[in-house]
Design an enzyme around this catalytic site. Sequence first.
Site, mmCIF file in Angstrom:
data_model
loop_
_atom_site.group_PDB
_atom_site.id
_atom_site.type_symbol
_atom_site.label_atom_id
_atom_site.label_comp_id
_atom_site.label_asym_id
_atom_site.label_seq_id
_atom_site.Cartn_x
_atom_site.Cartn_y
_atom_site.Cartn_z
ATOM 1 N N GLU A 103 0.843 -1.199 0.000
ATOM 2 C CA GLU A 103 0.000 0.000 0.000
ATOM 3 C C GLU A 103 0.875 1.245 0.000
ATOM 4 O OE1 GLU A 103 -2.589 1.478 -0.425
ATOM 5 O OE2 GLU A 103 -4.374 0.527 0.390
ATOM 6 N N ASP A 104 0.345 2.330 -0.545
ATOM 7 C CA ASP A 104 1.059 3.605 -0.450
ATOM 8 C C ASP A 104 0.923 4.172 0.962
ATOM 9 O OD1 ASP A 104 -1.677 4.042 -0.758
ATOM 10 O OD2 ASP A 104 -1.481 5.569 -2.308
ATOM 11 N N ASP A 107 -4.371 5.011 6.232
ATOM 12 C CA ASP A 107 -4.918 6.220 6.863
ATOM 13 C C ASP A 107 -5.947 5.768 7.913
ATOM 14 O OD1 ASP A 107 -5.678 8.893 7.257
ATOM 15 O OD2 ASP A 107 -6.935 8.966 5.480
ATOM 16 N N PHE A 156 -2.580 15.811 4.948
ATOM 17 C CA PHE A 156 -2.784 15.339 3.581
ATOM 18 C C PHE A 156 -1.509 15.542 2.766
ATOM 19 C CE2 PHE A 156 -4.173 15.648 -0.845
ATOM 20 C CZ PHE A 156 -4.819 14.420 -0.948
ATOM 21 N N ARG A 169 0.774 12.270 -8.811
ATOM 22 C CA ARG A 169 1.358 10.946 -8.537
ATOM 23 C C ARG A 169 2.795 10.837 -9.040
ATOM 24 N NH1 ARG A 169 -2.842 7.618 -6.814
ATOM 25 N NH2 ARG A 169 -4.827 7.807 -7.892
HETATM 26 P P1 IMP Z 1 -7.766 4.389 4.274
HETATM 27 O O1 IMP Z 1 -8.769 3.412 3.775
HETATM 28 O O2 IMP Z 1 -8.419 5.530 5.014
HETATM 29 O O3 IMP Z 1 -6.655 3.762 5.110
HETATM 30 O O4 IMP Z 1 -7.123 5.119 3.049
HETATM 31 C C1 IMP Z 1 -6.270 4.504 2.225
HETATM 32 C C2 IMP Z 1 -6.214 5.192 0.880
HETATM 33 O O5 IMP Z 1 -6.587 6.548 0.939
HETATM 34 C C3 IMP Z 1 -4.779 5.179 0.399
HETATM 35 O O6 IMP Z 1 -4.491 4.013 -0.310
HETATM 36 C C4 IMP Z 1 -4.726 6.434 -0.444
HETATM 37 O O7 IMP Z 1 -5.123 6.133 -1.768
HETATM 38 C C5 IMP Z 1 -5.724 7.362 0.178
HETATM 39 N N1 IMP Z 1 -5.065 8.359 1.078
HETATM 40 C C6 IMP Z 1 -5.013 8.352 2.435
HETATM 41 N N2 IMP Z 1 -4.335 9.396 2.911
HETATM 42 C C7 IMP Z 1 -3.926 10.108 1.827
HETATM 43 C C8 IMP Z 1 -3.138 11.306 1.668
HETATM 44 O O8 IMP Z 1 -2.663 11.953 2.622
HETATM 45 N N3 IMP Z 1 -2.925 11.694 0.388
HETATM 46 C C9 IMP Z 1 -3.414 11.026 -0.704
HETATM 47 N N4 IMP Z 1 -4.137 9.900 -0.594
HETATM 48 C C10 IMP Z 1 -4.391 9.448 0.661
HETATM 49 MG MG MG Z 2 -4.204 3.816 -2.361
#
Ligand code: IMP
Ligand code: MG
Length: 183
Positions: A103-104, A107, A156, A169
């Site tokens: 994963e990148d 969050d 963010f 990206r």
């Molecule tokens: P989660 O489901 O809330 O953990 O979010 C995961 C996804 O949200 C990541 O794979 C990202 O694509 C996106 N995401 C979460 N935080 C950021 C951020 O700070 N910048 C850009 N994309 C984010």
């Molecule tokens: Mg993602």
Amino acid sequence: MKQVTYKGLTFVPYLENEKIQQRIKELAAQITSDCKGKRPLFLCVLNGAFPFAADLFRAVQLPDAEISFIRLKSYEGTGSTGVVKEVLGMSDDIEGRTVIVIEDIVDTGNTIANLVERLKSKNPADVKIATLLFKPESLQTDVKPDYVGFDIPSDFIIGFGLDLDGLARNLPDIWVLSEEHDN
Ligand code: IMP
Ligand code: MG
């Protein structure tokens, strides 16, 4: 002060590419040692994880490692929608294999928790999570990543795969949304 602007939002430098690459090498060494003698399947979560996955996968030294891709979507603009959509599914047979999800960023953890649950129903030997970035303060699930590049605050960020509505990206470095506003 260096800055970049997307959709009227200003971002300032956060993590330089050199520092990211150094950390990826360390993670790869750790995964290489943890997976010795195994045939792990790396699973890159598109779109955001593609630069991290490319660098991590090339740095791992496991002759039987394979990589596959899945596409998920949960973000609109700068916030999570909480709903995880599987846009491009996975066809690989993972029964009995070690799967390392790439994963990148983790969050809220909703995306990864949802994916891990789906993967576990396919009877893998093990599911591990490797994420370049982790926002521990935003976590809303009990899924903890096994390999973390950097713990970061709940700001963010964009660049190195991370986007603002599809943009940024391709930035080699990671940038954070500036708290200073002109108005
Ligand atoms: P989660 O489901 O809330 O953990 O979010 C995961 C996804 O949200 C990541 O794979 C990202 O694509 C996106 N995401 C979460 N935080 C950021 C951020 O700070 N910048 C850009 N994309 C984010
Ligand atoms: Mg993602």
